[in-house]
Write a protein that holds these residues in place. Structure first.
Motif, PDB file in Angstrom:
ATOM      1  N   GLU A 156      -1.458  13.440 -10.411  1.00  0.00           N
ATOM      2  CA  GLU A 156      -0.715  14.680 -10.644  1.00  0.00           C
ATOM      3  C   GLU A 156      -0.920  15.703  -9.538  1.00  0.00           C
ATOM      4  O   GLU A 156      -0.286  16.749  -9.569  1.00  0.00           O
ATOM      5  CB  GLU A 156      -1.121  15.276 -11.994  1.00  0.00           C
ATOM      6  CG  GLU A 156      -0.853  14.361 -13.181  1.00  0.00           C
ATOM      7  CD  GLU A 156      -1.283  14.970 -14.496  1.00  0.00           C
ATOM      8  OE1 GLU A 156      -1.548  16.193 -14.503  1.00  0.00           O
ATOM      9  OE2 GLU A 156      -1.359  14.249 -15.500  1.00  0.00           O
ATOM     10  N   ASP A 157      -1.814  15.410  -8.599  1.00  0.00           N
ATOM     11  CA  ASP A 157      -2.101  16.374  -7.533  1.00  0.00           C
ATOM     12  C   ASP A 157      -2.389  15.598  -6.249  1.00  0.00           C
ATOM     13  O   ASP A 157      -3.362  14.847  -6.182  1.00  0.00           O
ATOM     14  CB  ASP A 157      -3.301  17.243  -7.904  1.00  0.00           C
ATOM     15  CG  ASP A 157      -3.595  18.300  -6.852  1.00  0.00           C
ATOM     16  OD1 ASP A 157      -2.728  18.535  -5.987  1.00  0.00           O
ATOM     17  OD2 ASP A 157      -4.691  18.890  -6.901  1.00  0.00           O
ATOM     18  N   LEU A 158      -1.535  15.777  -5.250  1.00  0.00           N
ATOM     19  CA  LEU A 158      -1.710  15.060  -3.986  1.00  0.00           C
ATOM     20  C   LEU A 158      -2.962  15.507  -3.246  1.00  0.00           C
ATOM     21  O   LEU A 158      -3.559  14.719  -2.490  1.00  0.00           O
ATOM     22  CB  LEU A 158      -0.473  15.264  -3.106  1.00  0.00           C
ATOM     23  CG  LEU A 158      -0.440  14.535  -1.767  1.00  0.00           C
ATOM     24  CD1 LEU A 158      -0.523  13.026  -1.973  1.00  0.00           C
ATOM     25  CD2 LEU A 158       0.809  14.903  -0.979  1.00  0.00           C
ATOM     26  N   ASN A 159      -3.395  16.737  -3.434  1.00  0.00           N
ATOM     27  CA  ASN A 159      -4.582  17.239  -2.749  1.00  0.00           C
ATOM     28  C   ASN A 159      -5.890  16.816  -3.399  1.00  0.00           C
ATOM     29  O   ASN A 159      -6.960  17.112  -2.868  1.00  0.00           O
ATOM     30  CB  ASN A 159      -4.533  18.770  -2.687  1.00  0.00           C
ATOM     31  CG  ASN A 159      -3.373  19.277  -1.856  1.00  0.00           C
ATOM     32  OD1 ASN A 159      -3.014  18.673  -0.847  1.00  0.00           O
ATOM     33  ND2 ASN A 159      -2.755  20.372  -2.283  1.00  0.00           N
ATOM     34  N   SER A 160      -5.822  16.145  -4.519  1.00  0.00           N
ATOM     35  CA  SER A 160      -7.034  15.703  -5.201  1.00  0.00           C
ATOM     36  C   SER A 160      -7.619  14.480  -4.508  1.00  0.00           C
ATOM     37  O   SER A 160      -6.893  13.544  -4.160  1.00  0.00           O
ATOM     38  CB  SER A 160      -6.721  15.373  -6.664  1.00  0.00           C
ATOM     39  OG  SER A 160      -7.860  14.857  -7.316  1.00  0.00           O
ATOM     40  N   PRO A 161      -8.928  14.426  -4.294  1.00  0.00           N
ATOM     41  CA  PRO A 161      -9.530  13.226  -3.686  1.00  0.00           C
ATOM     42  C   PRO A 161      -9.556  12.075  -4.679  1.00  0.00           C
ATOM     43  O   PRO A 161      -9.686  12.274  -5.888  1.00  0.00           O
ATOM     44  CB  PRO A 161     -10.946  13.686  -3.329  1.00  0.00           C
ATOM     45  CG  PRO A 161     -11.236  14.771  -4.311  1.00  0.00           C
ATOM     46  CD  PRO A 161      -9.940  15.463  -4.570  1.00  0.00           C
ATOM     47  N   ASP A 162      -9.447  10.880  -4.156  1.00  0.00           N
ATOM     48  CA  ASP A 162      -9.498   9.680  -4.994  1.00  0.00           C
ATOM     49  C   ASP A 162     -10.461   8.687  -4.358  1.00  0.00           C
ATOM     50  O   ASP A 162     -10.862   8.846  -3.206  1.00  0.00           O
ATOM     51  CB  ASP A 162      -8.108   9.053  -5.126  1.00  0.00           C
ATOM     52  CG  ASP A 162      -7.635   8.434  -3.828  1.00  0.00           C
ATOM     53  OD1 ASP A 162      -7.659   7.203  -3.700  1.00  0.00           O
ATOM     54  OD2 ASP A 162      -7.245   9.200  -2.916  1.00  0.00           O
ATOM     55  N   MET A 163     -10.804   7.667  -5.101  1.00  0.00           N
ATOM     56  CA  MET A 163     -11.665   6.600  -4.596  1.00  0.00           C
ATOM     57  C   MET A 163     -10.941   5.280  -4.454  1.00  0.00           C
ATOM     58  O   MET A 163     -11.519   4.324  -3.950  1.00  0.00           O
ATOM     59  CB  MET A 163     -12.883   6.422  -5.509  1.00  0.00           C
ATOM     60  CG  MET A 163     -13.865   7.562  -5.460  1.00  0.00           C
ATOM     61  SD  MET A 163     -15.402   7.165  -6.322  1.00  0.00           S
ATOM     62  CE  MET A 163     -16.273   8.726  -6.145  1.00  0.00           C
ATOM     63  N   TYR A 164      -9.705   5.232  -4.887  1.00  0.00           N
ATOM     64  CA  TYR A 164      -8.962   3.979  -4.752  1.00  0.00           C
ATOM     65  C   TYR A 164      -8.682   3.662  -3.288  1.00  0.00           C
ATOM     66  O   TYR A 164      -8.934   2.546  -2.818  1.00  0.00           O
ATOM     67  CB  TYR A 164      -7.658   4.071  -5.536  1.00  0.00           C
ATOM     68  CG  TYR A 164      -6.791   2.847  -5.407  1.00  0.00           C
ATOM     69  CD1 TYR A 164      -7.037   1.719  -6.165  1.00  0.00           C
ATOM     70  CD2 TYR A 164      -5.730   2.826  -4.508  1.00  0.00           C
ATOM     71  CE1 TYR A 164      -6.253   0.585  -6.041  1.00  0.00           C
ATOM     72  CE2 TYR A 164      -4.941   1.698  -4.378  1.00  0.00           C
ATOM     73  CZ  TYR A 164      -5.202   0.582  -5.145  1.00  0.00           C
ATOM     74  OH  TYR A 164      -4.417  -0.531  -5.008  1.00  0.00           O
ATOM     75  N   ILE A 165      -8.170   4.648  -2.550  1.00  0.00           N
ATOM     76  CA  ILE A 165      -7.862   4.431  -1.133  1.00  0.00           C
ATOM     77  C   ILE A 165      -9.124   4.169  -0.323  1.00  0.00           C
ATOM     78  O   ILE A 165      -9.164   3.233   0.490  1.00  0.00           O
ATOM     79  CB  ILE A 165      -7.058   5.619  -0.574  1.00  0.00           C
ATOM     80  CG1 ILE A 165      -5.674   5.672  -1.241  1.00  0.00           C
ATOM     81  CG2 ILE A 165      -6.918   5.520   0.935  1.00  0.00           C
ATOM     82  CD1 ILE A 165      -4.824   6.842  -0.790  1.00  0.00           C
ATOM     83  N   PRO A 166     -10.216   4.941  -0.466  1.00  0.00           N
ATOM     84  CA  PRO A 166     -11.433   4.623   0.300  1.00  0.00           C
ATOM     85  C   PRO A 166     -11.997   3.235   0.009  1.00  0.00           C
ATOM     86  O   PRO A 166     -12.408   2.531   0.937  1.00  0.00           O
ATOM     87  CB  PRO A 166     -12.406   5.735  -0.126  1.00  0.00           C
ATOM     88  CG  PRO A 166     -11.531   6.877  -0.510  1.00  0.00           C
ATOM     89  CD  PRO A 166     -10.347   6.254  -1.143  1.00  0.00           C
ATOM     90  N   VAL A 167     -12.015   2.826  -1.247  1.00  0.00           N
ATOM     91  CA  VAL A 167     -12.563   1.501  -1.577  1.00  0.00           C
ATOM     92  C   VAL A 167     -11.690   0.397  -0.999  1.00  0.00           C
ATOM     93  O   VAL A 167     -12.177  -0.571  -0.385  1.00  0.00           O
ATOM     94  CB  VAL A 167     -12.705   1.355  -3.099  1.00  0.00           C
ATOM     95  CG1 VAL A 167     -13.055  -0.083  -3.473  1.00  0.00           C
ATOM     96  CG2 VAL A 167     -13.775   2.300  -3.630  1.00  0.00           C
ATOM     97  N   MET A 168     -10.375   0.514  -1.183  1.00  0.00           N
ATOM     98  CA  MET A 168      -9.467  -0.500  -0.648  1.00  0.00           C
ATOM     99  C   MET A 168      -9.497  -0.523   0.883  1.00  0.00           C
ATOM    100  O   MET A 168      -9.416  -1.581   1.504  1.00  0.00           O
ATOM    101  CB  MET A 168      -8.051  -0.245  -1.141  1.00  0.00           C
ATOM    102  CG  MET A 168      -7.849  -0.456  -2.633  1.00  0.00           C
ATOM    103  SD  MET A 168      -8.092  -2.188  -3.143  1.00  0.00           S
ATOM    104  CE  MET A 168      -9.716  -2.078  -3.888  1.00  0.00           C
ATOM    105  N   ALA A 169      -9.607   0.662   1.502  1.00  0.00           N
ATOM    106  CA  ALA A 169      -9.673   0.714   2.962  1.00  0.00           C
ATOM    107  C   ALA A 169     -10.975   0.095   3.466  1.00  0.00           C
ATOM    108  O   ALA A 169     -10.988  -0.591   4.510  1.00  0.00           O
ATOM    109  CB  ALA A 169      -9.557   2.161   3.436  1.00  0.00           C
ATOM    110  N   PHE A 170     -12.071   0.307   2.765  1.00  0.00           N
ATOM    111  CA  PHE A 170     -13.358  -0.287   3.155  1.00  0.00           C
ATOM    112  C   PHE A 170     -13.282  -1.815   3.107  1.00  0.00           C
ATOM    113  O   PHE A 170     -13.691  -2.502   4.053  1.00  0.00           O
ATOM    114  CB  PHE A 170     -14.453   0.231   2.235  1.00  0.00           C
ATOM    115  CG  PHE A 170     -15.811  -0.351   2.508  1.00  0.00           C
ATOM    116  CD1 PHE A 170     -16.644   0.219   3.460  1.00  0.00           C
ATOM    117  CD2 PHE A 170     -16.261  -1.466   1.814  1.00  0.00           C
ATOM    118  CE1 PHE A 170     -17.901  -0.315   3.711  1.00  0.00           C
ATOM    119  CE2 PHE A 170     -17.505  -2.009   2.061  1.00  0.00           C
ATOM    120  CZ  PHE A 170     -18.327  -1.428   3.012  1.00  0.00           C
ATOM    121  N   VAL A 171     -12.766  -2.358   2.004  1.00  0.00           N
ATOM    122  CA  VAL A 171     -12.654  -3.814   1.870  1.00  0.00           C
ATOM    123  C   VAL A 171     -11.689  -4.378   2.914  1.00  0.00           C
ATOM    124  O   VAL A 171     -11.948  -5.425   3.530  1.00  0.00           O
ATOM    125  CB  VAL A 171     -12.204  -4.173   0.443  1.00  0.00           C
ATOM    126  CG1 VAL A 171     -11.974  -5.672   0.314  1.00  0.00           C
ATOM    127  CG2 VAL A 171     -13.241  -3.707  -0.578  1.00  0.00           C
TER     128      VAL A 171
END
Length: 326
Positions: A156-171
């Motif tokens: 609901e908020d584009l400026n909110s941090p998430d962990m989906y992108i960092p985890v997927m980017a790490f893998v």
């Protein structure tokens, strides 16, 4: 010539013959051909007859058993064992959840994975092209009691941090690095673990350093740790772009050359600008929130701003350069 007669004349009647009588009488069964099989008929048209339905009903409510196991499930000992196993599994799950919640807030962690496909695409575009994005402040909402406020989830908020992108980017980074090493003939079995350990070590050191500085500068935030973990993983997006562009531009010879360095410079500057704008509410909470009862001095605000600039523009060069050269 005449024969002489017998001294004793033949009897008028011969004695009767006696046949042996069996001592053990055995009866031979009469063999009959089996009756022709009759196909059970059912009203539902799927070929399940009444005997199977009766066995399922006898099996008890809540158990859809096969006819071959109907007798087993009707056994009281089997039912008792089933209930005991179910209770043991439930108790084990409760024990794991209780001990895991001591160290990680699961409900808060789920907040960072509440994403959608559109959010992921727009967030990746924002990390790589943050120049014209506005506003950078996070959206908030009021709780049902009307007194406490909370941040909206990433979907609901584009400026909110998430962990989906960092985890997927790490893998993705770890797998891509080993794949490129294999294509160039440099693959070794231990390369996968070495790459993952190096990248994870940079993230851990970065988070520990941020927590130490936040403690020294008296920076407090309810979701500070998870936010720092999320923001520390966005660098892998730029590293992946740099590595792929360098490999394609150099013909598979590595990320060196003017193409690799140009892409590295752009992704580094884009990430630094993104972190500088996004982490204001974490490291400079009073810059985006209303003033509370405890005011910070101007010198303390200046130190926080200087640290945010050093972290975003200076520190990010080292891990991005080292990891993109793996």
């Amino acid at each position: 010539m005449q024969r002489g007669g017998y001294p004793n004349p033949a009897p008028a009647h011969s004695p009767p013959l006696h046949h042996p009588v069996p001592q053990h009488v055995s009866t031979v069964p009469q063999l009959r051909s089996p009756p022709p099989p009759q196909m059970p008929q059912s009203q539902n048209g799927y070929g399940y007859g009444a005997p199977q339905q009766q066995q399922q009903q006898q099996g008890g409510a809540g158990f859809n058993t096969h006819p071959a196991f109907g007798g087993f499930m009707n056994d009281q000992t089997a039912q008792m064992g089933f209930q005991l196993g179910k209770s043991a599994i439930g108790a084990g799950q409760d024990y794991v959840e209780q001990n895991f919640n001591r160290y990680v807030n699961v409900s808060a962690l789920k907040h960072y994975f509440n994403v959608t496909n559109s959010y992921v695409v727009n967030k990746l575009f924002l990390v790589l092209f943050p120049w014209r994005h506005k506003p950078w402040s996070r959206k908030t909402a009021m709780s049902p009691n009307g007194q406490d406020g909370y941040y909206l989830p990433p979907r609901e908020d584009l400026n909110s941090p998430d962990m989906y992108i960092p985890v997927m980017a790490f893998v993705t980074y770890v797998l891509m690095s080993t794949l490129l090493a294999g294509l160039s003939g440099r693959f070794q079995p231990e390369l996968l673990g070495y790459t993952a350990t190096t990248a994870f070590a940079f993230v851990i050191l970065e988070i520990l350093g941020l927590k130490l500085v936040c403690y020294l500068l008296s920076i407090t935030n309810e979701s500070q740790l998870l936010d720092l973990v999320a923001y520390s993983g966005y660098k892998f997006v730029g590293i992946i772009v740099t590595t792929v562009a360098g490999e394609l531009g150099s013909g598979g010879k590595g990320t060196g050359g003017w193409i690799g360095w140009s892409v590295f410079g752009y992704t580094w500057f884009a990430l630094a600008f993104f972190l500088l704008r996004s982490m204001k509410y974490v490291l400079l909470p009073e810059a985006s929130q209303a003033a509370g009862p405890m005011q910070t001095s101007r010198s303390q605000k200046n130190r926080r701003t200087q640290f945010l600039f050093i972290y975003a523009f200076i520190y990010q060069v080292l891990p991005m350069w080292v990891l993109s050269k793996q």
